[in-house]
Scaffold this active site. Structure first.
Site, PDB file in Angstrom:
ATOM      1  N   ASP A  67      -8.219   3.412  -3.081  1.00  0.00           N
ATOM      2  CA  ASP A  67      -8.262   2.234  -3.942  1.00  0.00           C
ATOM      3  C   ASP A  67      -8.821   1.015  -3.208  1.00  0.00           C
ATOM      4  O   ASP A  67      -8.934   1.024  -1.987  1.00  0.00           O
ATOM      5  CB  ASP A  67      -6.858   1.929  -4.511  1.00  0.00           C
ATOM      6  N   ASN A 136       8.028   1.268  -6.027  1.00  0.00           N
ATOM      7  CA  ASN A 136       8.148   1.425  -7.483  1.00  0.00           C
ATOM      8  C   ASN A 136       7.659   2.799  -7.957  1.00  0.00           C
ATOM      9  O   ASN A 136       7.575   3.048  -9.155  1.00  0.00           O
ATOM     10  CB  ASN A 136       7.409   0.296  -8.217  1.00  0.00           C
ATOM     11  N   HIS A 138       4.612   4.151  -7.309  1.00  0.00           N
ATOM     12  CA  HIS A 138       3.168   4.311  -7.526  1.00  0.00           C
ATOM     13  C   HIS A 138       2.528   5.165  -6.434  1.00  0.00           C
ATOM     14  O   HIS A 138       3.048   5.276  -5.328  1.00  0.00           O
ATOM     15  CB  HIS A 138       2.463   2.956  -7.696  1.00  0.00           C
ATOM     16  N   GLU A 143       0.148   2.430 -11.266  1.00  0.00           N
ATOM     17  CA  GLU A 143       1.419   1.727 -11.381  1.00  0.00           C
ATOM     18  C   GLU A 143       2.288   2.346 -12.479  1.00  0.00           C
ATOM     19  O   GLU A 143       1.771   2.940 -13.432  1.00  0.00           O
ATOM     20  CB  GLU A 143       1.152   0.254 -11.737  1.00  0.00           C
TER      21      GLU A 143
HETATM   22  P1  PGA Z   1       3.219   0.565   1.995  1.00  0.00           P
HETATM   23  O1  PGA Z   1       2.373   0.978   0.723  1.00  0.00           O
HETATM   24  O2  PGA Z   1       2.987   1.623   3.026  1.00  0.00           O
HETATM   25  O3  PGA Z   1       2.657  -0.775   2.405  1.00  0.00           O
HETATM   26  O4  PGA Z   1       4.630   0.497   1.570  1.00  0.00           O
HETATM   27  C1  PGA Z   1       2.438   2.305   0.302  1.00  0.00           C
HETATM   28  C2  PGA Z   1       1.788   2.425  -1.047  1.00  0.00           C
HETATM   29  O5  PGA Z   1       1.859   1.480  -1.827  1.00  0.00           O
HETATM   30  O6  PGA Z   1       1.225   3.485  -1.324  1.00  0.00           O
END
Ligand code: PGA
Length: 247
Positions: A67, A136, A138, A143
């Site tokens: 992404d 969350n 995702h 999302e």
């Molecule tokens: P993070 O992000 O390692 O900064 O927690 C992980 C993600 O959102 O896939």
């Protein structure tokens, strides 16, 4: 899903690096899907160290990142492209022609998303997709919501996701883009193998729901249960809410 729990985040990162190095040794033309975020920083450090130690050439490796933020160019210090340059591409001296990214500045984002899907297909598909998971639930920037999109697409980021990324923008939440381009859940599920790395207590709930919850668009990572070859590499903290039966 195969679940491996390691005593620390460093041990999990080292195991994942070893897994990727083994895959690259078996298959020099590996097509590797890559994540960004705080979690994979240790993994990239271990991957760079391991590849140097083994003197393993990466000249045939092809990468596709999951992404990128909208409105952010590849030279922008907050871009995921620059994150990857810092943590992996420059240290390994990867050929920029073999590194693939969604273009956050593309004037026609639908066309850009189609181009990316086609580029993945033209490369023969992703052999090994590495994923993180958001608190969350995702994966990529897919999302939680009432529905999910299968192919690469443009998304509106949730407030918690923007907060989690503020560090890339000097801690200034207002500077974090509100939209991004991401591989879709179908793009991810078409990878031949998937390994998800999760560390820390803040990932424990999402990880448990991904592994043991029902398939739900509210927990995009739960869709990974549909894939025949998924491995989770977790530290004790991220594994702390898994039901005993799944460990
Ligand atoms: P993070 O992000 O390692 O900064 O927690 C992980 C993600 O959102 O896939």
């Amino acid at each position: 899903m195969i679940i491996r729990v390691f005593p620390s985040s460093v041990a999990a990162a080292m195991a994942l690096a070893a897994r990727v190095i083994a895959a690259l040794r078996d298959q020099p033309h590996l097509v590797l899907g890559l994540p960004t975020g705080r979690t994979p920083v240790l993994f990239y450090r271990e991957l760079v160290r391991g590849l140097r130690q083994e003197r393993l050439a990466c000249s045939h490796l092809v990468t596709f990142n999951l992404d990128e933020f909208c409105g952010v160019g590849p030279q922008d210090p907050g871009s995921y492209r620059q994150y990857m340059e810092r943590h992996l591409f420059k240290p390994l001296g990867l050929d920029p022609g073999r590194v693939n990214f969604l273009n956050g500045l593309a004037p026609d984002t639908d066309a850009e998303c189609r181009r990316y899907e086609q580029a993945i297909q033209a490369a023969g598909g992703i052999d090994l997709q590495i994923l993180g998971i958001g608190a969350n639930g995702h994966v990529g920037f897919n999302e939680p919501g009432d529905w999910l999109v299968t192919c690469c697409h443009r998304v509106t980021l949730r407030p918690e996701t923007r907060r989690a990324n503020a560090g890339l923008f000097g801690g200034d939440l207002d500077s974090v883009p509100r939209e991004a381009l991401t591989m879709g859940i179908g793009t991810i599920l078409r990878a031949r193998r998937i390994v998800l790395l999760a560390t820390g207590h803040e990932k424990a709930r999402a990880t448990a729901r991904a592994v043991a919850g029902p398939l739900a668009t509210e927990v995009p990572a739960s869709l990974l249960q549909l894939h025949p070859d998924v491995e989770l590499m977790l530290d004790e903290a991220a594994a702390s809410r898994l039901p005993a039966t799944s460990r």
